[in-house]
Design an enzyme around this catalytic site. Structure first.
Site, PDB file in Angstrom:
ATOM      1  N   GLY A   1       0.807  -1.215   0.000  1.00 53.60           N
ATOM      2  CA  GLY A   1       0.000   0.000   0.000  1.00 53.60           C
ATOM      3  C   GLY A   1       0.844   1.270   0.000  1.00 53.60           C
ATOM      4  O   GLY A   1       2.075   1.230   0.072  1.00 53.60           O
ATOM      5  N   HIS A   2       0.173   2.394  -0.040  1.00 50.95           N
ATOM      6  CA  HIS A   2       0.847   3.686  -0.107  1.00 50.95           C
ATOM      7  C   HIS A   2       1.642   3.962   1.166  1.00 50.95           C
ATOM      8  O   HIS A   2       1.206   3.633   2.260  1.00 50.95           O
ATOM      9  CB  HIS A   2      -0.144   4.810  -0.384  1.00 50.95           C
ATOM     10  CG  HIS A   2      -1.255   4.896   0.607  1.00 50.95           C
ATOM     11  ND1 HIS A   2      -2.331   4.046   0.597  1.00 50.95           N
ATOM     12  CD2 HIS A   2      -1.473   5.726   1.645  1.00 50.95           C
ATOM     13  CE1 HIS A   2      -3.149   4.361   1.580  1.00 50.95           C
ATOM     14  NE2 HIS A   2      -2.658   5.378   2.235  1.00 50.95           N
ATOM     15  N   ASN A   3       2.791   4.533   0.979  1.00 53.77           N
ATOM     16  CA  ASN A   3       3.682   4.969   2.086  1.00 53.77           C
ATOM     17  C   ASN A   3       4.370   3.816   2.797  1.00 53.77           C
ATOM     18  O   ASN A   3       5.102   4.051   3.772  1.00 53.77           O
ATOM     19  CB  ASN A   3       2.934   5.793   3.150  1.00 53.77           C
ATOM     20  CG  ASN A   3       2.243   7.011   2.581  1.00 53.77           C
ATOM     21  OD1 ASN A   3       2.655   7.529   1.549  1.00 53.77           O
ATOM     22  ND2 ASN A   3       1.204   7.460   3.231  1.00 53.77           N
TER      23      ASN A   3
END
Lengths: 363, 363, 363
Positions: free
Chosen positions: C258-260
């Protein structure tokens, strides 16, 4: 591209302080922000970061003394997380797809491509497909015969839209998403071992499967407005009717929707979640990552399922669930705490059953 | 395309009643059927739907009074679910891929493409690959060097067939499937922490991994006849020998087969199931959605695993299992019912250990 | 291509015995080896296989009497599994991608392609992208604007590299991998039901979500050197900062980041594992197949998680875990053994509570 503090504040419906004409080129975390970045310091814990970085402007928390923080300009927002949506929409350059239809694209003469659309290299658009106005379709995507895609879609590279699929406005498909694969539906001439096992609830069953015969998918997929489908996610077409995704629902990466599934409106389905065939998901349902839902059941409105939940039976509206099989969240967490205490419990019961031997050990 | 009731009945080996010359253009659920649709009313519960819709012909349940239902023609089938296979095969138009080789396709001069094949736009067929007669390969698919694909394959858009992969007749690959990726196999110069942890069964282990070194996959993938692979599924090549899928086995979307895996004949692997390296799956095995199978184990013939089952050890033939870790299905369901009763059980045992305080509370 | 036994031994840093000039064309398991194969008989259990096959040369176990085994040449290695890395690297022909840039590829004039690169058919390389020296990019891959890919990358068919993604040297991407999709991040104007449910830990919560508003991903993805990403895996870009994968980490097929997310160095993430947004994974972490990690937590260095583990909370360094929710591996295995014994335990406690009726039954 550059944005003035005044423009950003206006886009967020927020108040600008200080030099509203100061401009920035992007956003950054406070400690790593340069003089051209808008620092995102929406919580007092970022005060130290601001002093480490070199930002001249920031979005700050309500009540921050922006001048004391060494800023030349600041924006104050009431709900920082929500402000992120406006800010990032403003600053997102989006993918570079040249306007018009790339010379290499293969667009069937019977297809219709709306005004202002941008079609990238090696895109294939099949017979009688209709692409809405302002749609952007990146390289290597394919839109099969008779598919309909609404206005202002953003279809990333390598997306596959199958025949006769119908999609509403402002659709976003991340790279590699597949909408309209065939359903996974097989049948045996006689009742199969699996059908028997379902009724026997786990008793050994004797019959053997004959070879599986394919049920083809004559149905399609119908997707509402403002839907997003994540990278490499897959949505199968229905058998007779359509598989459906309601308005404003969002699917993360590697999500799987089986044939005939209905997902309501305003749902969030997180990464690697899978919904088996013919299951109906209500509105505003949120399924965490890797959730699985068995086939042919109903999930009520407003259900929230934590990551990894395996839902094996009908779930009433409003329930917050977790676990395998799914239970009320608190109940599963309590159960898992109790698992750790089981060895001691067995010990206690053994002692209660044999009070004498226990006394012996105590000696 | 239109179909007469008589032709449909013949295709299903069923009996037509009424006007056998009446024709339909498709199939629909009873309530939403129009006058050109064959309504699928294979259960008495659909009687009301028939009166709501406008179908003139239907497949009805055994014993239905089709004339009283207002139909002009009807087909009666003994096993409705099985009839769906014949009906949908008859009516499925399949993807539109123009006959011959599309002008944009890149077919190596040393590749052989069988008679009657249809090769879509932007397809790449590598050196010495051999594609069977009547194969249909949709846009953007790639078939690498020395791959062999049997007659009458249907390969959808964006499918990747790796070098030297061998596939039998009537293969179906849904969009984005990858057959012949490299296996995931890494080794450290010294015994790694993971190898130690396996032996220590969860004891803390001290050694640190050195950097992972790649074991390349020299093997290939061998797939039998009548196999289907779902959208965005992935099958890795073997290390030395081939990863294998037996005749008539079907894989759903987003399924993963690791290197050296052997899947027997007539298996069904549902969505998002994963089989780790070198595991051997017997014949007629059915794994529900999101099932996981650890590496290097055997799953016996006729095993049925419910959705989400995580199989961590060898499983004897015929077992019907569920859970994490996998147990007999009834056993896991009983266990999960018991989890909910644990708080009360702890309470009871506490009371038994402290009979006096219990008596106090009872006062 | 052929390899002499002497060359192979040299590549492995091992000792050759017998006819070092004997050459082989490939490797095989002992029983199925032909006269042109190097048999892999690294364990005494393969002695019988050697006599069944027709190999003239083999890698044998330490202490094997290669002449008595009927071989003309043999190589002895101290750690067989590690020897596989050297042997397979030597023998892997790799994908056939013709040197230079294929005529059909669309390479933006502002892109830079390093010396000795091989770019396949229908590849798209966007504006200002930079591809390192010796990179090999197979058919249908796309590298978006401003992406940077290090030297000697091997990018298989249909891989998607998003805008501004930065990747180090010797990167390997299996077919269909997506690096740089948008993050899955949505927010409601008011606090959502999900935010409330998190705090209420599973209590029913009343508020309804308003429609989700998208948080765009302004960040990118940064990948170190010697990283491999599996087939159809997906890595989302960060919201403001970058999603990161450290040097030498390897992702299997259908993995989702996922993001980050930050993945440290020397990690192995096995098939279908998913890491939710903003979670940080330490160095040398090994996550088995279908592991899930919730968002916004830390996983310490050297953690090993067995297949199917669902990690819902922070995990200290060095922990070996299993289960849902994750526990120490031994603890979860013990818990699952205890589940099976629960029916008996309930029985025992019932008897202890009702000593009289127990006595009655015993009569």
């Amino acid at each position: 591209m550059r944005f003035t503090i005044g423009d950003i504040a206006a886009a967020l419906g927020a108040t600008a302080f200080g030099d509203a004409e100061l401009s920035v080129a992007g956003a950054a975390e406070p400690a790593s922000a340069g003089p051209d970045d808008l620092a995102l310091a929406m919580d007092p814990k970022y005060a130290e970061g601001l002093s480490q970085g070199r930002a001249r402007a920031a979005i700050v928390w309500d009540g921050a003394d922006w001048q004391a923080l060494g800023l030349e300009a600041a924006i104050v927002v009431p709900r920082p997380r929500y402000a992120m949506s406006g800010l990032t929409r403003l600053m997102d350059p989006g993918p570079e797809i040249a306007p018009g239809i790339h010379a290499s694209a293969v667009v069937d003469p019977t297809a219709e491509v709306g005004e202002g659309a941008a079609i990238g290299p090696f895109v294939v658009i099949g017979p009688r497909a209709r692409i809405g106005a302002g749609a952007r379709i990146a390289s290597h995507a394919s839109i099969a015969e008779d598919a309909v895609i609404g206005d202002h879609a953003l279809i990333h590279s390598g997306v596959r839209i199958g025949a006769r699929v119908r999609i509403g406005a402002r659709f976003i498909a991340q790279p590699g998403a597949v909408v309209g694969a065939d359903g996974f539906s097989f049948v045996t001439p006689e009742k199969s071992r699996v059908e028997e096992a379902r009724h026997a609830r786990g008793q050994e069953v004797g019959a053997r499967n004959a070879a599986w015969t394919r049920i083809h998918s004559l149905g399609t997929v119908e997707i509402g407005d403002d839907v997003e489908v994540g990278a490499n996610s897959t949505i199968d077409r229905g058998t007779i009717r359509a598989t459906r995704v309601g308005d404003r629902s969002k699917l993360d990466n590697l999500v799987h929707l089986g044939h005939n599934v209905v997902v309501g409106e305003d749902c969030l389905l997180c990464g690697q979640t899978g919904i088996a065939g013919s299951t109906v998901i209500g509105n505003r349902v949120v399924l965490g990552g890797q959730v699985g839902v068995t086939d042919n059941i109903f999930i009520g409105d407003d259900v929230v399922a934590g990551g990894g939940t395996k839902i094996l039976s009908k779930t009433p509206a409003g329930r917050v669930i977790l676990g395998y099989p799914a239970m009320k969240m608190e109940q599963y967490l309590e159960a898992s705490r109790n698992w750790r205490r089981l060895p001691r419990l067995f010990e206690d019961v053994r002692a209660l059953k044999n009070p004498v031997s226990l006394r012996d050990e105590d000696d």
